[in-house]
Design a protein around this motif. Structure first.
Motif, PDB file in Angstrom:
ATOM      1  N   GLU A  70      -1.705  11.740   9.406  1.00 49.23           N
ATOM      2  CA  GLU A  70      -1.880  10.757  10.469  1.00 49.23           C
ATOM      3  C   GLU A  70      -3.326  10.291  10.423  1.00 49.23           C
ATOM      4  N   PHE A  71      -3.548   8.961  10.475  1.00 52.02           N
ATOM      5  CA  PHE A  71      -4.911   8.477  10.314  1.00 52.02           C
ATOM      6  C   PHE A  71      -5.428   7.621  11.463  1.00 52.02           C
ATOM      7  N   THR A  72      -4.613   7.331  12.474  1.00 51.23           N
ATOM      8  CA  THR A  72      -5.092   6.471  13.558  1.00 51.23           C
ATOM      9  C   THR A  72      -5.843   7.244  14.627  1.00 51.23           C
ATOM     10  N   GLY A  73      -5.443   8.503  14.840  1.00 52.26           N
ATOM     11  CA  GLY A  73      -6.034   9.291  15.912  1.00 52.26           C
ATOM     12  C   GLY A  73      -5.471   8.940  17.287  1.00 52.26           C
ATOM     13  N   PHE A  74      -4.479   8.057  17.322  1.00 42.28           N
ATOM     14  CA  PHE A  74      -3.866   7.641  18.587  1.00 42.28           C
ATOM     15  C   PHE A  74      -2.747   8.600  18.981  1.00 42.28           C
ATOM     16  N   ASN A  75      -2.430   8.603  20.285  1.00 43.55           N
ATOM     17  CA  ASN A  75      -1.251   9.330  20.752  1.00 43.55           C
ATOM     18  C   ASN A  75      -0.008   8.456  20.655  1.00 43.55           C
ATOM     19  N   ARG A  76      -0.190   7.148  20.720  1.00 49.31           N
ATOM     20  CA  ARG A  76       0.904   6.182  20.591  1.00 49.31           C
ATOM     21  C   ARG A  76       0.589   5.263  19.422  1.00 49.31           C
ATOM     22  N   ASN A  77       1.617   4.607  18.910  1.00 52.45           N
ATOM     23  CA  ASN A  77       1.444   3.671  17.787  1.00 52.45           C
ATOM     24  C   ASN A  77       0.751   4.338  16.599  1.00 52.45           C
ATOM     25  N   ARG A  78       1.156   5.548  16.322  1.00 55.65           N
ATOM     26  CA  ARG A  78       0.556   6.315  15.234  1.00 55.65           C
ATOM     27  C   ARG A  78       1.057   5.813  13.888  1.00 55.65           C
ATOM     28  N   MET A  79       0.253   6.042  12.862  1.00 55.10           N
ATOM     29  CA  MET A  79       0.607   5.703  11.491  1.00 55.10           C
ATOM     30  C   MET A  79       0.216   6.867  10.596  1.00 55.10           C
ATOM     31  N   TRP A  80       0.959   6.999   9.504  1.00 57.58           N
ATOM     32  CA  TRP A  80       0.728   8.079   8.560  1.00 57.58           C
ATOM     33  C   TRP A  80       0.566   7.499   7.165  1.00 57.58           C
ATOM     34  N   GLN A  81      -0.199   8.181   6.341  1.00 50.40           N
ATOM     35  CA  GLN A  81      -0.385   7.726   4.960  1.00 50.40           C
ATOM     36  C   GLN A  81      -0.216   8.894   4.001  1.00 50.40           C
ATOM     37  N   ALA A  82       0.252   8.545   2.822  1.00 47.64           N
ATOM     38  CA  ALA A  82       0.389   9.524   1.736  1.00 47.64           C
ATOM     39  C   ALA A  82      -0.835   9.358   0.848  1.00 47.64           C
ATOM     40  N   ASN A  83      -1.855  10.166   1.093  1.00 51.22           N
ATOM     41  CA  ASN A  83      -3.117  10.022   0.372  1.00 51.22           C
ATOM     42  C   ASN A  83      -2.969  10.199  -1.133  1.00 51.22           C
ATOM     43  N   ASP A  84      -2.089  11.084  -1.566  1.00 53.78           N
ATOM     44  CA  ASP A  84      -1.883  11.271  -3.011  1.00 53.78           C
ATOM     45  C   ASP A  84      -1.344  10.000  -3.656  1.00 53.78           C
ATOM     46  N   VAL A  85      -0.412   9.343  -2.981  1.00 54.55           N
ATOM     47  CA  VAL A  85       0.165   8.101  -3.512  1.00 54.55           C
ATOM     48  C   VAL A  85      -0.883   7.000  -3.501  1.00 54.55           C
ATOM     49  N   LEU A  86      -1.624   6.878  -2.412  1.00 51.37           N
ATOM     50  CA  LEU A  86      -2.670   5.848  -2.336  1.00 51.37           C
ATOM     51  C   LEU A  86      -3.734   6.078  -3.402  1.00 51.37           C
ATOM     52  N   GLY A  87      -4.099   7.331  -3.642  1.00 55.33           N
ATOM     53  CA  GLY A  87      -5.065   7.641  -4.689  1.00 55.33           C
ATOM     54  C   GLY A  87      -4.556   7.262  -6.069  1.00 55.33           C
ATOM     55  N   ALA A  88      -3.277   7.540  -6.323  1.00 48.72           N
ATOM     56  CA  ALA A  88      -2.684   7.182  -7.619  1.00 48.72           C
ATOM     57  C   ALA A  88      -2.656   5.669  -7.795  1.00 48.72           C
ATOM     58  N   LEU A  89      -2.346   4.940  -6.735  1.00 49.53           N
ATOM     59  CA  LEU A  89      -2.349   3.475  -6.808  1.00 49.53           C
ATOM     60  C   LEU A  89      -3.753   2.939  -7.056  1.00 49.53           C
ATOM     61  N   ASP A  90      -4.754   3.523  -6.392  1.00 51.81           N
ATOM     62  CA  ASP A  90      -6.148   3.111  -6.620  1.00 51.81           C
ATOM     63  C   ASP A  90      -6.568   3.380  -8.065  1.00 51.81           C
ATOM     64  N   ASP A  91      -6.186   4.541  -8.586  1.00 52.13           N
ATOM     65  CA  ASP A  91      -6.515   4.870  -9.974  1.00 52.13           C
ATOM     66  C   ASP A  91      -5.857   3.889 -10.940  1.00 52.13           C
ATOM     67  N   PHE A  92      -4.606   3.553 -10.678  1.00 49.35           N
ATOM     68  CA  PHE A  92      -3.894   2.598 -11.519  1.00 49.35           C
ATOM     69  C   PHE A  92      -4.569   1.231 -11.469  1.00 49.35           C
TER      70      PHE A  92
END
Length: 101
Positions: A70-92
């Motif tokens: 979870e990266f928003t820090g909110f109690n509502r309207n939260r969002m989550w990210q897959a850092n491993d996938v984002l890192g692989a996309l950045d590397d690509f």
């Protein structure tokens, strides 16, 4: 009653199991391959045709396993990210940019 052969038991232990409805939703999300690296409960609910509450329950095991953060820090309207996938996309993207020069 005969027991399963040992190889069948070994195979079952290596496969994920689903004991509750939210576990099934989590497995469906994983198996569908239609998962984006950044999600919210509405996106998951729509993709799996479940309620937003159950989508939150489907996300929890992925957070517990370290797959999503979870990266928003909110109690509502939260969002989550897959850092491993984002890192692989950045590397690509970096590799593709070097090749395009």
């Amino acid at each position: 009653m005969p027991s399963d052969p040992p190889e069948a038991n070994a195979e079952n232990k290596s496969r994920p199991t689903a004991d509750t409805e939210h576990d099934f939703a989590t497995l469906d999300a994983y198996r569908s391959g239609d998962v984006t690296p950044v999600v919210d409960t509405r996106t998951v609910a729509t993709a799996l045709d479940i309620s937003p509450t159950n989508a939150g329950r489907a996300i929890t095991p992925l957070v517990d396993a370290g797959v999503l953060q979870e990266f928003t820090g909110f109690n509502r309207n939260r969002m989550w990210q897959a850092n491993d996938v984002l890192g692989a996309l950045d590397d690509f993207a970096a590799r593709a940019a070097r090749r395009g020069r």
